[in-house]
Every structure is written in C-alpha cells, then in structure tokens.
Design an enzyme around this catalytic site. Structure first.
Site, mmCIF file in Angstrom:
data_model
loop_
_atom_site.group_PDB
_atom_site.id
_atom_site.type_symbol
_atom_site.label_atom_id
_atom_site.label_comp_id
_atom_site.label_asym_id
_atom_site.label_seq_id
_atom_site.Cartn_x
_atom_site.Cartn_y
_atom_site.Cartn_z
ATOM 1 N N ASN A 44 1.062 -0.967 0.126
ATOM 2 C CA ASN A 44 0.044 0.082 0.305
ATOM 3 C C ASN A 44 0.967 1.591 0.378
ATOM 4 O O ASN A 44 1.974 1.652 0.751
ATOM 5 C CB ASN A 44 -0.416 0.206 1.427
ATOM 6 C CG ASN A 44 -1.898 1.406 0.935
ATOM 7 O OD1 ASN A 44 -1.365 2.357 0.938
ATOM 8 N ND2 ASN A 44 -2.947 0.800 1.641
ATOM 9 N N GLU A 75 -3.883 2.083 -3.532
ATOM 10 C CA GLU A 75 -3.483 3.146 -2.545
ATOM 11 C C GLU A 75 -2.594 3.802 -3.879
ATOM 12 O O GLU A 75 -1.941 5.083 -3.826
ATOM 13 C CB GLU A 75 -3.701 3.719 -1.359
ATOM 14 C CG GLU A 75 -4.399 3.092 -0.210
ATOM 15 C CD GLU A 75 -4.474 4.447 1.083
ATOM 16 O OE1 GLU A 75 -4.668 5.670 0.477
ATOM 17 O OE2 GLU A 75 -3.836 4.109 1.960
ATOM 18 N N TYR A 177 -7.753 -3.910 -2.465
ATOM 19 C CA TYR A 177 -8.153 -2.724 -1.396
ATOM 20 C C TYR A 177 -9.152 -2.424 -1.312
ATOM 21 O O TYR A 177 -10.271 -2.079 -1.741
ATOM 22 C CB TYR A 177 -7.550 -1.157 -1.976
ATOM 23 C CG TYR A 177 -7.115 -0.131 -1.150
ATOM 24 C CD1 TYR A 177 -6.452 -0.647 -0.139
ATOM 25 C CD2 TYR A 177 -7.395 0.992 -1.085
ATOM 26 C CE1 TYR A 177 -6.692 0.060 1.404
ATOM 27 C CE2 TYR A 177 -8.146 2.184 -0.564
ATOM 28 C CZ TYR A 177 -6.865 2.131 0.902
ATOM 29 O OH TYR A 177 -7.237 2.824 1.726
ATOM 30 N N ASP A 217 -3.733 -5.034 0.781
ATOM 31 C CA ASP A 217 -4.459 -4.190 2.076
ATOM 32 C C ASP A 217 -5.490 -4.608 2.468
ATOM 33 O O ASP A 217 -6.523 -4.645 1.632
ATOM 34 C CB ASP A 217 -3.992 -2.393 1.485
ATOM 35 C CG ASP A 217 -4.844 -1.942 3.266
ATOM 36 O OD1 ASP A 217 -5.055 -2.840 4.273
ATOM 37 O OD2 ASP A 217 -4.677 -0.939 3.274
ATOM 38 N N ASN A 219 -6.901 -4.880 5.146
ATOM 39 C CA ASN A 219 -7.551 -3.982 6.102
ATOM 40 C C ASN A 219 -8.384 -4.433 7.657
ATOM 41 O O ASN A 219 -9.181 -3.820 7.936
ATOM 42 C CB ASN A 219 -9.043 -3.383 5.949
ATOM 43 C CG ASN A 219 -8.335 -1.820 5.207
ATOM 44 O OD1 ASN A 219 -7.424 -0.777 6.398
ATOM 45 N ND2 ASN A 219 -8.096 -1.098 4.077
ATOM 46 N N ASP A 337 2.518 4.555 5.025
ATOM 47 C CA ASP A 337 2.600 3.858 6.214
ATOM 48 C C ASP A 337 2.407 2.400 6.401
ATOM 49 O O ASP A 337 1.957 1.806 7.519
ATOM 50 C CB ASP A 337 1.212 4.903 6.858
ATOM 51 C CG ASP A 337 -0.388 4.470 6.301
ATOM 52 O OD1 ASP A 337 0.498 4.007 4.488
ATOM 53 O OD2 ASP A 337 -1.071 5.469 6.717
#
Length: 359
Positions: A44, A75, A177, A217, A219, A337
């Site tokens: 990401n 992203e 994502y 990602d 999440n 991040d």
C-alpha cells in the site's frame, strides 16, 4: 515553479513501461507466459505519485534487490482518465489538464527507468485521487487474462478501483484494496465492509478452477497476535461513539465482526495466511505491516493488515513470506504508512497444473 519535460526520445532511451491491452473477453494480447511467477511484492503506497516524488531511489533499490516477478500496489491515488462530467476510463491515467499531464509524465518517466521498464502494468483507478490499484508483471510472466472486478466481467472495474485479478496458467492472483470498516453504522462504513466481505467470500467459493493467491491491503488484523497492542485497538473509539453491536466496537480492522468474517473466508475458501503459516510467534519488530503516526497516541501502535493469502494446496510451495518494515520509526516503509510484504514460492512440479486442478 512549474516544471517542464522534454518529449520522450524516439530511440527508446526513455521508453514507457508497457501498458495493458485486453480483448473484450479479458484475454491478453502479446506473448504467452513462459513460466509462472514465483516472487511477489504487495504494498500500500499511500499515494504512488508521492512515493515517486519523495522515496523513489530507496524503493527502486529495494525492488532491484528483491527482483519480484509481480508487484501489487494499493492506494495508487491517481485519478482515472476522463474530463470533468464525462465517463471515466479507470484503466488509464488522467491527462486532460496541465497538472494531470505533468503528474502522469512524472510517474511514467519513473516507471520507464530500471527495473520498472521490465514490467507491464495494469491500472484500476478511482475518479479522484483516492484508492486505486496497480499490478506490475514482468513481461516474461504475462497472465492469460486480467479482470478488474470480482465477477470476471470484461471491461468492468470495481468502484474506486479496488480489484485486479490476473489469471496465470497454474494459479489466479487477486490484488485488492479492501474498504476500511469505518467507525459507524452508516452507508460508507459497516454496511460497505459487510457487503465487501460477502462478495469476497462468494468469489473464493467460486474460484475453484485454479489455486488462488490473494494479496493486498485487506484492512483486517485476524488475531490478537496481529496487532501490537490488542487492548488499545479493542477499546478504540471515534469521538466517544459506541456502536449498537459490541462486535463492531474497536479500531477499524480489529473489530470482532471483521475478524470473524475474515476467518470464515479463510476456512470456507480453504485458504491459509502465508505469513502466519511460517511465523507462529509474535514479532514486535518485524511482525506488522502498518504503523501509526510516530507523533501522537498512535505512536508505536501497529497492525498486520497487508497479506498474502494462498490456497491450501499451495502451502508446500511457500518458501518465505516477510514484512519488510522495521520498528516504530517506519524504517523500510518508503514514505508510506505500510511496508512492502513479500512472498516466495518454490517451483511447481512439471505436472503441477494437472495435479492442482484435479485435487
């Protein structure tokens, strides 16, 4: 001060990376696959353009050293092609304004340089600088088909460009994502994530034609071992709000409801978490893929939300799966991040395709 660039040289000294081209049924034109990819990276980037502008030398060095066959990006945060008020083309970068042309040229010049010039790239982009995914595949490992939705429909892209599905000869690769769960029982929070998880479950149950590798990602942190401070994340609130259902309480990505749904996807889809398959113990230095801002209450708070998920029938081929970030100062995160996550597989047997498809 505005920067201007010379046109690309015709002699090929600054060639653009090869862009995707597909027929109406999703088939890829060009040379067939020579062999299957074995080395993968997912990352990401938290704005691919920003990483190009601020962190490209370091990331380029990492990619050159690891030499992945496939790079899955989430992203991207580059808008899809199409003028204001007109239909968008999620598979192409926007370039109809002076600023978007400049941004596209910055990005494409970076991707023309080594080692990225060795890859073919597919985009799935949102209408604005939000979300979006990209898939880079070495030109000698080209997929048979590429789709941009969970329904395998040609030319259709998922909202916000959250999916790229590449079908190789012996396995399928899904780059996603996942939408953030959010904090509330409102349209773009809990219901959106529930719907996503339901569709992912349906997809994995219907994807039995070839073994699946699912990365990106996602999440969600599946277990307590996947976060640095379980009590902190379990008690997290936004502005004191407490959801009606206690299973929706806590940090997005670490609510009990999300973790249960994720576990069910793995169980029902006969899938395994490649990293946890190899790393049974908690690693406070290298065991997380996302890290909170080094300044503020999230300093040192980390989660593992980026994954390689593989079909159980591939587990004997998993050689390595690693987080490439270190510590709370975001070393190895290259400005994002999130840190890159890698997967390495061993070569399949000569008759692996027949064996896997008949299993």
């Amino acid at each position: 001060m505005k920067r201007f660039f010379r046109p690309l040289e015709k002699d090929g000294s600054a060639k653009k990376p090869t862009l995707s081209s597909s027929s109406e049924n999703g088939e890829i034109s060009g040379e067939g696959s020579k062999k299957e990819p074995l080395k993968f990276i997912t990352w990401n980037a938290n704005s691919f353009l920003l990483r190009v502008k601020k962190n490209w030398p370091e990331f380029t060095k990492f990619i050159t050293s690891f030499d992945p066959d496939v790079i899955a990006i989430q992203e991207v945060r580059m808008p899809a092609a199409g003028s204001k008020g007109a239909p968008k083309n999620p598979g192409e970068l926007k370039d109809d304004t002076s600023s978007s042309r400049e941004e596209k040229q910055i990005l494409m010049r970076a991707l023309s340089s080594a080692p990225f010039g060795d890859y073919r790239v597919w985009w799935s982009l949102a209408d604005s600088k939000y979300a979006g995914t990209a898939l880079f595949v070495k030109k000698c490992f080209q997929p048979q088909k590429v789709f941009f939705n969970l329904d395998r429909k040609a030319s259709k892209h998922e909202p916000d460009g959250r999916v790229i599905l590449a079908e190789f000869e012996t396995f399928n690769l899904l780059n996603t994502y996942a939408p953030n769960n959010g904090w509330k029982e409102e349209e773009n929070s809990f219901p959106r994530r529930r719907k996503w998880d339901k569709r992912i479950l349906e997809f994995v149950l219907q994807s039995s034609d070839k073994p699946l590798i699912w990365c990106g990602d996602l999440n969600v942190s599946h277990e307590e071992i996947d976060v640095s401070h379980p009590d902190f994340f379990s008690a997290a609130k936004l502005n004191g709000y407490v959801p009606p259902d206690k299973e929706d309480c806590g940090q997005p990505g670490f609510t009990l409801a999300e973790r249960k749904r994720f576990g069910n996807i793995l169980k029902e889809g006969k899938l395994i978490d490649a990293y946890r398959f190899l790393h049974k113990e908690k690693d406070m230095e290298r065991g997380f893929s996302w890290s909170g801002n080094p300044i503020g209450k999230y300093r040192g708070k980390r989660m593992r939300i980026d994954y390689f998920i593989a079909a159980e029938k591939l587990k004997d081929r998993i050689v390595a799966c690693e987080m490439h970030g270190l510590g709370i100062e975001l070393q190895g995160f290259y400005g994002s991040d999130h840190c890159p996550v890698s997967l390495v597989l061993s070569e399949g047997r000569a008759n692996s395709k027949e064996t896997e498809l008949s299993a």
